[in-house]
Every structure is written in structure tokens, then in C-alpha cells.
Design a protein around this motif. Structure first.
Motif, PDB file in Angstrom:
ATOM      1  N   TRP A  50     -10.520   0.795   6.350  1.00 58.34           N
ATOM      2  CA  TRP A  50      -9.392   1.868   6.728  1.00 58.34           C
ATOM      3  C   TRP A  50      -8.917   1.384   8.099  1.00 58.34           C
ATOM      4  CZ3 TRP A  50     -11.655   3.106   2.369  1.00 58.34           C
ATOM      5  CH2 TRP A  50     -10.976   3.818   1.389  1.00 58.34           C
ATOM      6  N   VAL A  51      -7.528   1.521   8.134  1.00 58.34           N
ATOM      7  CA  VAL A  51      -6.801   1.310   9.421  1.00 58.34           C
ATOM      8  C   VAL A  51      -5.993   2.559   9.880  1.00 58.34           C
ATOM      9  CG1 VAL A  51      -6.555  -1.335   9.452  1.00 58.34           C
ATOM     10  CG2 VAL A  51      -4.752   0.360   8.417  1.00 58.34           C
ATOM     11  N   GLU A  52      -5.418   2.857  10.909  1.00 56.85           N
ATOM     12  CA  GLU A  52      -4.656   4.010  11.329  1.00 56.85           C
ATOM     13  C   GLU A  52      -3.419   4.158  10.744  1.00 56.85           C
ATOM     14  OE1 GLU A  52      -4.033   7.630  12.843  1.00 56.85           O
ATOM     15  OE2 GLU A  52      -5.998   6.447  13.062  1.00 56.85           O
ATOM     16  N   SER A  53      -2.800   2.906  10.849  1.00 53.43           N
ATOM     17  CA  SER A  53      -1.376   2.960  10.095  1.00 53.43           C
ATOM     18  C   SER A  53      -0.896   1.645   9.443  1.00 53.43           C
ATOM     19  CB  SER A  53      -0.512   2.899  11.524  1.00 53.43           C
ATOM     20  OG  SER A  53      -0.550   1.910  12.343  1.00 53.43           O
ATOM     21  N   GLU A  55       1.409  -0.203  10.605  1.00 54.71           N
ATOM     22  CA  GLU A  55       1.388  -1.199  11.546  1.00 54.71           C
ATOM     23  C   GLU A  55       0.358  -1.924  12.117  1.00 54.71           C
ATOM     24  OE1 GLU A  55       2.690   2.255  11.877  1.00 54.71           O
ATOM     25  OE2 GLU A  55       4.762   1.784  11.213  1.00 54.71           O
ATOM     26  N   GLU A  56      -0.681  -0.992  12.186  1.00 52.38           N
ATOM     27  CA  GLU A  56      -2.036  -1.630  12.170  1.00 52.38           C
ATOM     28  C   GLU A  56      -2.327  -2.881  11.401  1.00 52.38           C
ATOM     29  OE1 GLU A  56      -6.535  -0.749  13.323  1.00 52.38           O
ATOM     30  OE2 GLU A  56      -5.216   1.021  13.364  1.00 52.38           O
ATOM     31  N   LYS A  57      -2.306  -2.278  10.149  1.00 45.23           N
ATOM     32  CA  LYS A  57      -2.646  -2.966   8.940  1.00 45.23           C
ATOM     33  C   LYS A  57      -1.628  -4.471   9.101  1.00 45.23           C
ATOM     34  CE  LYS A  57      -2.375  -3.218   4.111  1.00 45.23           C
ATOM     35  NZ  LYS A  57      -2.220  -2.255   2.723  1.00 45.23           N
ATOM     36  N   GLN A  58      -0.383  -4.389   9.196  1.00 44.55           N
ATOM     37  CA  GLN A  58       0.540  -5.500   9.121  1.00 44.55           C
ATOM     38  C   GLN A  58       0.106  -6.465  10.442  1.00 44.55           C
ATOM     39  OE1 GLN A  58       2.237  -6.612   6.663  1.00 44.55           O
ATOM     40  NE2 GLN A  58       1.585  -4.742   5.605  1.00 44.55           N
ATOM     41  N   ALA A  59      -0.324  -5.725  11.544  1.00 43.41           N
ATOM     42  CA  ALA A  59      -0.801  -6.638  12.639  1.00 43.41           C
ATOM     43  C   ALA A  59      -1.881  -7.429  12.483  1.00 43.41           C
ATOM     44  CB  ALA A  59      -0.918  -5.655  14.087  1.00 43.41           C
ATOM     45  N   LEU A  60      -2.805  -6.794  11.656  1.00 35.71           N
ATOM     46  CA  LEU A  60      -4.190  -7.379  11.242  1.00 35.71           C
ATOM     47  C   LEU A  60      -3.937  -8.545  10.428  1.00 35.71           C
ATOM     48  CD1 LEU A  60      -6.703  -4.456  11.364  1.00 35.71           C
ATOM     49  CD2 LEU A  60      -6.613  -6.525  12.979  1.00 35.71           C
ATOM     50  N   THR A  71      -3.740  -7.341  -0.581  1.00 32.91           N
ATOM     51  CA  THR A  71      -3.301  -7.509  -1.904  1.00 32.91           C
ATOM     52  C   THR A  71      -1.965  -6.584  -2.534  1.00 32.91           C
ATOM     53  OG1 THR A  71      -4.782  -6.342  -3.318  1.00 32.91           O
ATOM     54  CG2 THR A  71      -5.409  -8.548  -2.587  1.00 32.91           C
ATOM     55  N   PRO A  72      -1.537  -6.909  -3.229  1.00 35.42           N
ATOM     56  CA  PRO A  72      -0.446  -5.821  -3.987  1.00 35.42           C
ATOM     57  C   PRO A  72      -0.996  -4.772  -4.231  1.00 35.42           C
ATOM     58  CG  PRO A  72       0.366  -7.968  -4.788  1.00 35.42           C
ATOM     59  CD  PRO A  72      -1.084  -8.350  -3.912  1.00 35.42           C
ATOM     60  N   HIS A  73      -2.218  -4.709  -4.811  1.00 37.79           N
ATOM     61  CA  HIS A  73      -2.976  -3.417  -5.257  1.00 37.79           C
ATOM     62  C   HIS A  73      -3.068  -2.500  -4.027  1.00 37.79           C
ATOM     63  CE1 HIS A  73      -5.932  -1.018  -7.463  1.00 37.79           C
ATOM     64  NE2 HIS A  73      -6.883  -1.062  -6.151  1.00 37.79           N
ATOM     65  N   PHE A  74      -3.139  -2.993  -2.765  1.00 35.13           N
ATOM     66  CA  PHE A  74      -3.372  -2.274  -1.586  1.00 35.13           C
ATOM     67  C   PHE A  74      -2.003  -1.946  -0.700  1.00 35.13           C
ATOM     68  CE2 PHE A  74      -7.708  -3.210  -2.449  1.00 35.13           C
ATOM     69  CZ  PHE A  74      -8.352  -2.066  -2.020  1.00 35.13           C
ATOM     70  N   ASP A  75      -0.899  -2.249  -1.406  1.00 34.88           N
ATOM     71  CA  ASP A  75       0.349  -1.959  -0.820  1.00 34.88           C
ATOM     72  C   ASP A  75       0.481  -0.539  -0.708  1.00 34.88           C
ATOM     73  OD1 ASP A  75       1.022  -4.646  -1.045  1.00 34.88           O
ATOM     74  OD2 ASP A  75       2.670  -4.399  -2.333  1.00 34.88           O
ATOM     75  N   GLY A  76       0.875   0.104   0.658  1.00 36.38           N
ATOM     76  CA  GLY A  76       0.958   1.495   0.853  1.00 36.38           C
ATOM     77  C   GLY A  76      -0.378   1.796   1.081  1.00 36.38           C
ATOM     78  N   HIS A  77      -1.491   1.390   0.991  1.00 34.56           N
ATOM     79  CA  HIS A  77      -2.736   1.800   1.174  1.00 34.56           C
ATOM     80  C   HIS A  77      -3.247   1.609   2.733  1.00 34.56           C
ATOM     81  CE1 HIS A  77      -7.199   2.693   0.942  1.00 34.56           C
ATOM     82  NE2 HIS A  77      -6.735   3.516   0.089  1.00 34.56           N
ATOM     83  N   PRO A  78      -3.678   2.379   3.553  1.00 34.67           N
ATOM     84  CA  PRO A  78      -4.137   2.335   4.795  1.00 34.67           C
ATOM     85  C   PRO A  78      -5.401   1.242   5.158  1.00 34.67           C
ATOM     86  CG  PRO A  78      -4.573   4.572   4.506  1.00 34.67           C
ATOM     87  CD  PRO A  78      -4.143   3.875   3.203  1.00 34.67           C
ATOM     88  N   SER A  79      -5.392   0.278   4.736  1.00 34.07           N
ATOM     89  CA  SER A  79      -6.782  -0.445   4.804  1.00 34.07           C
ATOM     90  C   SER A  79      -6.094  -1.877   4.804  1.00 34.07           C
ATOM     91  CB  SER A  79      -7.660  -0.255   3.718  1.00 34.07           C
ATOM     92  OG  SER A  79      -6.916  -0.546   2.506  1.00 34.07           O
ATOM     93  N   VAL A  80      -7.384  -2.683   5.361  1.00 36.12           N
ATOM     94  CA  VAL A  80      -7.023  -4.039   5.175  1.00 36.12           C
ATOM     95  C   VAL A  80      -8.354  -4.569   4.177  1.00 36.12           C
ATOM     96  CG1 VAL A  80      -5.836  -4.626   7.494  1.00 36.12           C
ATOM     97  CG2 VAL A  80      -8.386  -4.297   7.406  1.00 36.12           C
ATOM     98  N   LEU A  81      -8.474  -5.869   3.899  1.00 35.02           N
ATOM     99  CA  LEU A  81      -9.436  -6.494   3.336  1.00 35.02           C
ATOM    100  C   LEU A  81     -10.084  -7.708   4.230  1.00 35.02           C
ATOM    101  CD1 LEU A  81      -7.896  -6.628  -0.407  1.00 35.02           C
ATOM    102  CD2 LEU A  81      -9.192  -4.760   0.702  1.00 35.02           C
ATOM    103  N   LEU A  82     -11.289  -7.839   3.833  1.00 33.50           N
ATOM    104  CA  LEU A  82     -12.246  -8.755   4.584  1.00 33.50           C
ATOM    105  C   LEU A  82     -13.221  -9.360   3.704  1.00 33.50           C
ATOM    106  CD1 LEU A  82     -13.143 -10.336   7.266  1.00 33.50           C
ATOM    107  CD2 LEU A  82     -14.356  -8.343   7.769  1.00 33.50           C
ATOM    108  N   ARG A  83     -13.254 -10.669   3.538  1.00 35.47           N
ATOM    109  CA  ARG A  83     -14.348 -11.366   2.794  1.00 35.47           C
ATOM    110  C   ARG A  83     -15.614 -11.189   3.368  1.00 35.47           C
ATOM    111  NH1 ARG A  83     -13.501 -16.567  -0.267  1.00 35.47           N
ATOM    112  NH2 ARG A  83     -15.523 -15.572  -1.200  1.00 35.47           N
ATOM    113  N   GLY A  84     -16.662 -10.850   2.983  1.00 34.92           N
ATOM    114  CA  GLY A  84     -18.058 -11.059   3.674  1.00 34.92           C
ATOM    115  C   GLY A  84     -18.306 -12.512   4.149  1.00 34.92           C
ATOM    116  N   SER A  85     -17.932 -13.499   3.335  1.00 29.90           N
ATOM    117  CA  SER A  85     -18.193 -14.839   3.897  1.00 29.90           C
ATOM    118  C   SER A  85     -17.388 -15.209   5.016  1.00 29.90           C
ATOM    119  CB  SER A  85     -17.974 -15.514   2.625  1.00 29.90           C
ATOM    120  OG  SER A  85     -16.660 -15.538   2.315  1.00 29.90           O
ATOM    121  N   ARG A  86     -16.290 -14.478   5.289  1.00 24.06           N
ATOM    122  CA  ARG A  86     -15.443 -14.717   6.570  1.00 24.06           C
ATOM    123  C   ARG A  86     -15.978 -13.852   7.755  1.00 24.06           C
ATOM    124  NH1 ARG A  86      -9.644 -15.958   5.459  1.00 24.06           N
ATOM    125  NH2 ARG A  86      -9.916 -17.070   7.491  1.00 24.06           N
TER     126      ARG A  86
END
Length: 122
Positions: A50-53, A55-60, A71-86
Motif C-alpha cells: 500500500w501507498v499513501e496516495s 501521487e506516491e504510487k506514480q512517483a514509485l 498493472t491496469p487491475h490496480f488502476d485507482g488502487h493505492p498500492s504498488v507491486l514488487l516482484r520478490g525476485s527484484r
């Protein structure tokens, strides 16, 4: 982080980290929206943070030096995705800040304020 509960669905054993009953980090099942563009294989190591906003999501996600994506599935959702392998592409400090910010975005105002004051961050 204080007041964190961790549970895992029995069939997947993928942990969900919550504060006050609100998820702030979880490990998601392979889904059709996150896949290897070369092989078409679904990523099996996606972490939702999860992210605060927005704006924070887009910055990351717009900073190409970060391994975060969406991904498009998370459009409008206050979160970012991260692969464990990265995850190793982040420093311990960067990862700590992202997780702390995720917790702060979901914790009650009282818990967040108390934690910030205790750590002299307010």
C-alpha cells in the motif's frame, strides 16, 4: 511495526500483513495481469504494498531506477507491486521506508501519530 498481525491462506501459504484489520502488504497469487512479456508466464512472486496516495504510487512506478510496477487491475488502487525476485534492487533503507509508509497509510491516526512521535518523525 507495532500492532501487526500476519496470516496466510491455508491453500496458498502467502502471508498477509495487517494493522487494525487492514492489509498493508500481501503476497498475491499468480494472476493474468502480471506476467513475463517474453514467455507469458504469470509472475508467482508479486508483493502488493500500500501507498499513501496516487501521487506516491506514480512517483514509485515512474522512477525507472525502482523495481516497482503496477498493472491496469490496480488502476485507482493505492498500492504498488514488487516482484520478490527484484527486492534485492532496493537498499535495506529504501525497503524499510516503503514498508513503514505502507503501515502508516493503513494504521489508525492514533497509532500512526504515536509511532511517529516515538521515532521522532512527526
Amino acid at each position: 511495526m507495532p500492532h501487526v498481525t500476519v496470516w496466510a491462506e491455508r491453500d496458498t501459504e502467502r502471508p498477509v500483513y495487517q494493522v487494525g484489520g487492514k492489509s498493508f502488504v500481501f503476497f498475491r497469487n499468480p494472476r493474468p495481469d502480471a506476467f513475463d512479456p517474453d514467455t507469458g508466464e504469470r509472475y508467482d512472486d508479486v508483493i502488493v504494498i500500500w501507498v499513501e496516495s496516487e501521487e506516491e504510487k506514480q512517483a514509485l512506478v515512474s522512477d525507472e531506477s525502482n523495481p516497482f510496477f503496477t498493472t491496469p487491475h490496480f488502476d485507482g488502487h493505492p498500492s504498488v507491486l514488487l516482484r520478490g525476485s527484484r527486492i534485492g534492487e532496493l537498499t535495506k533503507q529504501e525497503l524499510t521506508e516503503v514498508i513503514q509508509d505502507a503501515w502508516l497509510s493503513r494504521a489508525s491516526k492514533r497509532r500512526a501519530t504515536t509511532w511517529l512521535e516515538e521515532h521522532r518523525l512527526s
